[in-house]
Motif scaffolding. Structure first.
Motif, short mmCIF file in Angstrom:
data_model
loop_
_atom_site.label_atom_id
_atom_site.label_comp_id
_atom_site.label_asym_id
_atom_site.label_seq_id
_atom_site.Cartn_x
_atom_site.Cartn_y
_atom_site.Cartn_z
N LEU A 18 -12.00 -15.15 16.20
CA LEU A 18 -11.96 -14.16 15.12
C LEU A 18 -12.77 -12.93 15.51
O LEU A 18 -13.95 -13.03 15.84
N PRO A 19 -12.16 -11.74 15.51
CA PRO A 19 -12.88 -10.54 15.93
C PRO A 19 -14.10 -10.26 15.06
O PRO A 19 -14.06 -10.39 13.85
N GLY A 20 -15.18 -9.91 15.71
CA GLY A 20 -16.41 -9.58 15.02
C GLY A 20 -17.29 -8.75 15.93
O GLY A 20 -16.81 -8.14 16.89
N ALA A 21 -18.58 -8.74 15.65
CA ALA A 21 -19.50 -7.95 16.47
C ALA A 21 -19.52 -8.42 17.92
O ALA A 21 -19.57 -7.61 18.85
N ASP A 22 -19.49 -9.75 18.13
CA ASP A 22 -19.48 -10.29 19.49
C ASP A 22 -18.28 -9.75 20.28
O ASP A 22 -18.42 -9.28 21.41
N PHE A 23 -17.12 -9.87 19.67
CA PHE A 23 -15.87 -9.43 20.32
C PHE A 23 -15.95 -7.95 20.65
O PHE A 23 -15.57 -7.51 21.75
N GLY A 37 -18.88 -6.76 31.23
CA GLY A 37 -18.16 -7.54 30.24
C GLY A 37 -18.43 -9.03 30.36
O GLY A 37 -18.66 -9.72 29.36
N LEU A 38 -18.42 -9.54 31.60
CA LEU A 38 -18.66 -10.97 31.81
C LEU A 38 -20.10 -11.34 31.45
O LEU A 38 -20.35 -12.40 30.88
N ALA A 39 -21.04 -10.47 31.80
CA ALA A 39 -22.45 -10.75 31.46
C ALA A 39 -22.63 -10.78 29.94
O ALA A 39 -23.36 -11.63 29.41
N THR A 40 -21.96 -9.87 29.24
CA THR A 40 -22.03 -9.86 27.78
C THR A 40 -21.45 -11.14 27.20
O THR A 40 -22.01 -11.72 26.26
N ALA A 41 -20.34 -11.59 27.77
CA ALA A 41 -19.69 -12.82 27.30
C ALA A 41 -20.61 -14.02 27.47
O ALA A 41 -20.71 -14.87 26.57
N VAL A 42 -21.29 -14.11 28.60
CA VAL A 42 -22.23 -15.21 28.82
C VAL A 42 -23.40 -15.12 27.84
O VAL A 42 -23.89 -16.13 27.32
N GLY A 43 -23.84 -13.88 27.54
CA GLY A 43 -24.91 -13.70 26.57
C GLY A 43 -24.52 -14.18 25.19
O GLY A 43 -25.33 -14.80 24.48
N VAL A 44 -23.28 -13.92 24.80
CA VAL A 44 -22.78 -14.40 23.50
C VAL A 44 -22.85 -15.92 23.44
O VAL A 44 -23.30 -16.51 22.44
N GLY A 77 -30.71 -8.68 12.35
CA GLY A 77 -29.38 -8.71 12.96
C GLY A 77 -28.59 -7.46 12.62
O GLY A 77 -27.93 -6.86 13.48
N GLY A 78 -28.65 -7.06 11.36
CA GLY A 78 -27.92 -5.86 10.94
C GLY A 78 -28.44 -4.62 11.62
O GLY A 78 -27.67 -3.74 12.04
N ALA A 79 -29.78 -4.54 11.75
CA ALA A 79 -30.38 -3.37 12.40
C ALA A 79 -29.95 -3.28 13.86
O ALA A 79 -29.68 -2.19 14.38
N TYR A 80 -29.86 -4.43 14.53
CA TYR A 80 -29.47 -4.40 15.94
C TYR A 80 -28.00 -4.02 16.10
O TYR A 80 -27.65 -3.23 16.98
N VAL A 81 -27.14 -4.58 15.26
CA VAL A 81 -25.72 -4.22 15.32
C VAL A 81 -25.53 -2.74 15.00
O VAL A 81 -24.73 -2.05 15.64
N GLN A 120 -27.56 -7.79 25.38
CA GLN A 120 -26.79 -7.30 24.23
C GLN A 120 -25.94 -8.42 23.63
O GLN A 120 -25.90 -8.61 22.42
N GLY A 121 -25.25 -9.16 24.49
CA GLY A 121 -24.42 -10.25 24.00
C GLY A 121 -25.24 -11.33 23.32
O GLY A 121 -24.88 -11.84 22.25
N PHE A 122 -26.38 -11.66 23.93
CA PHE A 122 -27.24 -12.71 23.38
C PHE A 122 -27.80 -12.32 22.02
O PHE A 122 -27.71 -13.09 21.06
N LEU A 123 -28.37 -11.12 21.93
CA LEU A 123 -28.98 -10.70 20.67
C LEU A 123 -27.94 -10.50 19.56
O LEU A 123 -28.21 -10.81 18.40
N THR A 124 -26.77 -9.98 19.92
CA THR A 124 -25.73 -9.79 18.92
C THR A 124 -25.37 -11.11 18.26
O THR A 124 -25.14 -11.18 17.04
N ASN A 125 -25.33 -12.18 19.04
CA ASN A 125 -24.97 -13.48 18.49
C ASN A 125 -26.17 -14.19 17.89
O ASN A 125 -26.09 -14.75 16.79
#
Length: 213
Positions: A18-23, A37-44, A77-81, A120-125
């Motif tokens: 489902l598309p969201g901030a992570d996506f 992109g791959l590093a962000t994906a691993v962070g998520v 979380g909202g502030a970071y996004v 970025q990926g880690f913190l977003t999730n």
């Protein structure tokens, strides 16, 4: 594999896709470079590991039952996004027409490094306040009556992490594969503008929630 676990895999797959901030963050960074992109994906996926550990330790229940704590996490979380969204819009505006005639090397120069992308990926999730609620409301539905809850919960949570490790890198690779078209100045501005606007709007909603209560 029992039917209940199969059903959970199907539900979890839809939840992860489902598309969201992570996506949005994965797509934006993959647009800059495949490595980002791959590093962000691993962070998520790493952020999901945090939620898995919290759920297993029972801390997610504390987070949900203590309104002040939940609102604090929601605000962070909202502030970071919101920061990610505004940063994207600012970067798009700053580059503006400077991308006309830009080559691949310049695209790589503007790409965030793997460490920053991973963060970025880690913190977003990890700062997603909806994740603990989702884990607490969804996982118990697939724990068979009479079964030890901890092993089953860890199994179900691991399924979510594995699905994320499949889905988000696939998204990053697909964006990179389409890079020749997506990295055209006009297409890039549309995508970055859209992702920046989406993240900014989502961040505002998440920040407004705890402030209005």
């Amino acid at each position: 594999m029992d039917a209940q676990l199969l059903a959970f895999v199907a539900v979890a797959a839809g939840m992860v896709a489902l598309p969201g901030a992570d996506f949005t963050v994965v797509v934006r960074n993959a647009l800059a470079s495949r490595r980002s992109g791959l590093a962000t994906a691993v962070g998520v996926a790493g952020g999901l590991v945090v939620h898995t550990a919290l759920a297993a330790a029972g801390l997610a229940a504390v987070l949900v039952t203590v309104p002040a704590l939940f609102r604090t996490v929601q605000l962070l979380g909202g502030a970071y996004v919101l920061y990610l969204g505004l940063s994207g819009l600012y970067a798009m505006r700053r580059r503006g027409t400077a991308w006309a005639g830009a080559d691949t090397e310049e695209d790589e120069d503007r790409a965030p490094g793997p460490g920053r992308s991973l963060r970025q990926g880690f913190l977003t999730n990890a700062l997603n306040p909806k994740a603990p609620v989702l884990f607490l409301s969804l996982l118990p539905q697939f724990v068979p009556e009479g079964s030890p809850p901890l092993p089953r919960t860890l199994l179900l949570a691991s399924v979510v992490v594995v699905l994320a490790l499949v889905w988000f890198p696939a998204v990053a690779l697909l964006v990179d594969r389409m890079g020749r078209w997506l990295r055209r100045p006009r297409a890039t501005r549309v995508i970055e503008g859209g992702s920046g606007t989406a993240l900014t709007a989502l961040g505002l909603v998440l920040v407004a929630g705890p402030l209005l209560h």
